[in-house]
Design a protein around this motif. Structure first.
Motif, PDB file in Angstrom:
ATOM      1  N   THR A 182     -40.673 -44.737  95.909  1.00 32.67           N
ATOM      2  CA  THR A 182     -41.834 -44.919  96.780  1.00 32.67           C
ATOM      3  C   THR A 182     -42.019 -46.395  97.110  1.00 32.67           C
ATOM      4  O   THR A 182     -42.257 -46.750  98.268  1.00 32.67           O
ATOM      5  CB  THR A 182     -43.107 -44.363  96.118  1.00 32.67           C
ATOM      6  OG1 THR A 182     -42.907 -42.973  95.856  1.00 32.67           O
ATOM      7  CG2 THR A 182     -44.316 -44.547  96.997  1.00 32.67           C
ATOM      8  N   ARG A 183     -41.888 -47.239  96.121  1.00 32.59           N
ATOM      9  CA  ARG A 183     -42.018 -48.686  96.335  1.00 32.59           C
ATOM     10  C   ARG A 183     -40.937 -49.177  97.291  1.00 32.59           C
ATOM     11  O   ARG A 183     -41.208 -49.956  98.201  1.00 32.59           O
ATOM     12  CB  ARG A 183     -41.929 -49.417  94.987  1.00 32.59           C
ATOM     13  CG  ARG A 183     -41.972 -50.915  95.098  1.00 32.59           C
ATOM     14  CD  ARG A 183     -43.363 -51.403  95.397  1.00 32.59           C
ATOM     15  NE  ARG A 183     -43.334 -52.859  95.433  1.00 32.59           N
ATOM     16  CZ  ARG A 183     -44.061 -53.577  96.239  1.00 32.59           C
ATOM     17  NH1 ARG A 183     -44.906 -52.996  97.049  1.00 32.59           N
ATOM     18  NH2 ARG A 183     -43.969 -54.883  96.240  1.00 32.59           N
ATOM     19  N   ARG A 184     -39.720 -48.705  97.115  1.00 31.90           N
ATOM     20  CA  ARG A 184     -38.624 -49.094  98.007  1.00 31.90           C
ATOM     21  C   ARG A 184     -38.916 -48.640  99.433  1.00 31.90           C
ATOM     22  O   ARG A 184     -38.693 -49.377 100.389  1.00 31.90           O
ATOM     23  CB  ARG A 184     -37.304 -48.501  97.520  1.00 31.90           C
ATOM     24  CG  ARG A 184     -36.108 -48.947  98.351  1.00 31.90           C
ATOM     25  CD  ARG A 184     -34.857 -48.197  97.957  1.00 31.90           C
ATOM     26  NE  ARG A 184     -34.597 -48.276  96.544  1.00 31.90           N
ATOM     27  CZ  ARG A 184     -33.626 -49.006  95.995  1.00 31.90           C
ATOM     28  NH1 ARG A 184     -32.832 -49.701  96.764  1.00 31.90           N
ATOM     29  NH2 ARG A 184     -33.439 -49.015  94.708  1.00 31.90           N
ATOM     30  N   ILE A 201     -41.481 -50.940 100.971  1.00 34.58           N
ATOM     31  CA  ILE A 201     -40.888 -52.233 101.318  1.00 34.58           C
ATOM     32  C   ILE A 201     -40.077 -52.117 102.604  1.00 34.58           C
ATOM     33  O   ILE A 201     -40.210 -52.941 103.508  1.00 34.58           O
ATOM     34  CB  ILE A 201     -40.024 -52.780 100.158  1.00 34.58           C
ATOM     35  CG1 ILE A 201     -40.923 -53.174  98.988  1.00 34.58           C
ATOM     36  CG2 ILE A 201     -39.163 -53.958 100.616  1.00 34.58           C
ATOM     37  CD1 ILE A 201     -40.174 -53.479  97.704  1.00 34.58           C
ATOM     38  N   LEU A 202     -39.240 -51.086 102.691  1.00 35.73           N
ATOM     39  CA  LEU A 202     -38.440 -50.900 103.904  1.00 35.73           C
ATOM     40  C   LEU A 202     -39.325 -50.686 105.125  1.00 35.73           C
ATOM     41  O   LEU A 202     -39.042 -51.203 106.206  1.00 35.73           O
ATOM     42  CB  LEU A 202     -37.472 -49.728 103.748  1.00 35.73           C
ATOM     43  CG  LEU A 202     -36.156 -50.059 103.091  1.00 35.73           C
ATOM     44  CD1 LEU A 202     -35.285 -48.824 102.983  1.00 35.73           C
ATOM     45  CD2 LEU A 202     -35.417 -51.140 103.846  1.00 35.73           C
ATOM     46  N   HIS A 203     -40.394 -49.927 104.966  1.00 35.37           N
ATOM     47  CA  HIS A 203     -41.308 -49.700 106.080  1.00 35.37           C
ATOM     48  C   HIS A 203     -41.960 -51.018 106.509  1.00 35.37           C
ATOM     49  O   HIS A 203     -42.075 -51.300 107.715  1.00 35.37           O
ATOM     50  CB  HIS A 203     -42.374 -48.672 105.700  1.00 35.37           C
ATOM     51  CG  HIS A 203     -43.280 -48.315 106.827  1.00 35.37           C
ATOM     52  ND1 HIS A 203     -42.847 -47.614 107.925  1.00 35.37           N
ATOM     53  CD2 HIS A 203     -44.583 -48.580 107.030  1.00 35.37           C
ATOM     54  CE1 HIS A 203     -43.851 -47.462 108.760  1.00 35.37           C
ATOM     55  NE2 HIS A 203     -44.918 -48.041 108.241  1.00 35.37           N
ATOM     56  N   ASP A 262     -43.697 -43.650 113.809  1.00 32.53           N
ATOM     57  CA  ASP A 262     -43.301 -43.647 112.412  1.00 32.53           C
ATOM     58  C   ASP A 262     -41.795 -43.499 112.333  1.00 32.53           C
ATOM     59  O   ASP A 262     -41.197 -42.741 113.090  1.00 32.53           O
ATOM     60  CB  ASP A 262     -43.959 -42.485 111.661  1.00 32.53           C
ATOM     61  CG  ASP A 262     -45.460 -42.668 111.558  1.00 32.53           C
ATOM     62  OD1 ASP A 262     -45.906 -43.829 111.505  1.00 32.53           O
ATOM     63  OD2 ASP A 262     -46.166 -41.652 111.540  1.00 32.53           O
ATOM     64  N   PHE A 263     -41.190 -44.224 111.445  1.00 34.48           N
ATOM     65  CA  PHE A 263     -39.757 -44.119 111.259  1.00 34.48           C
ATOM     66  C   PHE A 263     -39.483 -43.054 110.220  1.00 34.48           C
ATOM     67  O   PHE A 263     -40.290 -42.803 109.345  1.00 34.48           O
ATOM     68  CB  PHE A 263     -39.186 -45.469 110.809  1.00 34.48           C
ATOM     69  CG  PHE A 263     -39.318 -46.504 111.867  1.00 34.48           C
ATOM     70  CD1 PHE A 263     -40.355 -47.414 111.828  1.00 34.48           C
ATOM     71  CD2 PHE A 263     -38.422 -46.542 112.911  1.00 34.48           C
ATOM     72  CE1 PHE A 263     -40.492 -48.365 112.816  1.00 34.48           C
ATOM     73  CE2 PHE A 263     -38.554 -47.488 113.898  1.00 34.48           C
ATOM     74  CZ  PHE A 263     -39.589 -48.397 113.852  1.00 34.48           C
ATOM     75  N   ALA A 295     -43.848 -63.383 106.477  1.00 34.68           N
ATOM     76  CA  ALA A 295     -44.700 -62.204 106.634  1.00 34.68           C
ATOM     77  C   ALA A 295     -44.689 -61.340 105.374  1.00 34.68           C
ATOM     78  O   ALA A 295     -45.730 -60.824 104.960  1.00 34.68           O
ATOM     79  CB  ALA A 295     -44.247 -61.391 107.845  1.00 34.68           C
ATOM     80  N   LEU A 296     -43.523 -61.181 104.759  1.00 38.09           N
ATOM     81  CA  LEU A 296     -43.424 -60.349 103.557  1.00 38.09           C
ATOM     82  C   LEU A 296     -44.085 -61.031 102.359  1.00 38.09           C
ATOM     83  O   LEU A 296     -44.665 -60.356 101.508  1.00 38.09           O
ATOM     84  CB  LEU A 296     -41.965 -59.995 103.273  1.00 38.09           C
ATOM     85  CG  LEU A 296     -41.310 -59.109 104.335  1.00 38.09           C
ATOM     86  CD1 LEU A 296     -39.824 -58.925 104.046  1.00 38.09           C
ATOM     87  CD2 LEU A 296     -42.008 -57.770 104.456  1.00 38.09           C
TER      88      LEU A 296
END
Length: 188
Positions: A118-120, A123-125, A95-96, A180-181
């Protein structure tokens, strides 16, 4: 010639990004830390007398070579000790630390809602996971260009390839990430 302070400041400025880059490649916290430390030591020992402007390029090349050396050692170790499970390297998902990633964002954007943050983070994850899935050279080019903010010439010199190859690797990486995204519904 770089002064000791310039060398120290440079190493401090690249420490976290270098660790993250190594971690993307080796997927092992301890190994990534060792790679970064070895790279910093090599830079200080062998190139500390170079001009400060040359340090970023030299360091990126050293970091790449140290990472490749790690993979070679792992391959040799696996070949020699394939029957001994203690010496086998198992890939695992790490986990990062997204809290660290967003520490500055949360402080600078206090008007943003918890839902937006949380959404950001999600997305980053998702992006981090997809970057890990890229082929090695594409991942390396992508991280140098967009994470390290190196230009095409610097990236080509650090990777030991042509500028055209860097552009191709980056283009393919961006296309693969976008595809992929989109598949995950993150991008339109």
């Amino acid at each position: 010639m770089a002064t000791e302070q310039e060398l120290s400041d440079f190493l401090k400025s690249v420490e976290k990004r270098s660790f993250k880059r190594a971690l993307y490649h080796v997927r092992d916290d301890e190994a990534a830390l060792d790679i970064v430390q070895d790279s910093m030591m090599k830079l200080a020992e062998h190139y500390g007398d170079k001009p400060a402007a040359e340090l970023p390029m030299l360091y990126q090349r050293i970091l790449s070579n140290t990472t490749l050396d790690w993979f070679r050692r792992q391959k040799t170790r696996k070949a020699l000790f394939s029957n001994m499970s203690d010496f086998e390297t198992a890939e695992s998902d790490h986990d990062f630390d997204l809290l660290e990633t967003f520490a500055g964002v949360a402080d600078s954007q206090q008007t943003e809602s918890a839902e937006d943050l949380t959404r950001r983070a999600q997305i980053l994850h998702a992006i981090e996971l997809q970057v890990q899935e890229l082929p090695g050279r594409q991942r390396e080019a992508f991280l140098m260009r967009y994470w390290e903010e190196m230009d095409v010439a610097e990236t080509a010199a650090a990777m030991g390839c042509s500028e055209g190859s860097v552009k191709t690797h980056c283009s393919r990486a961006v296309q693969a990430l976008a595809k992929a995204l989109r598949a995950k519904g993150i991008m339109p």
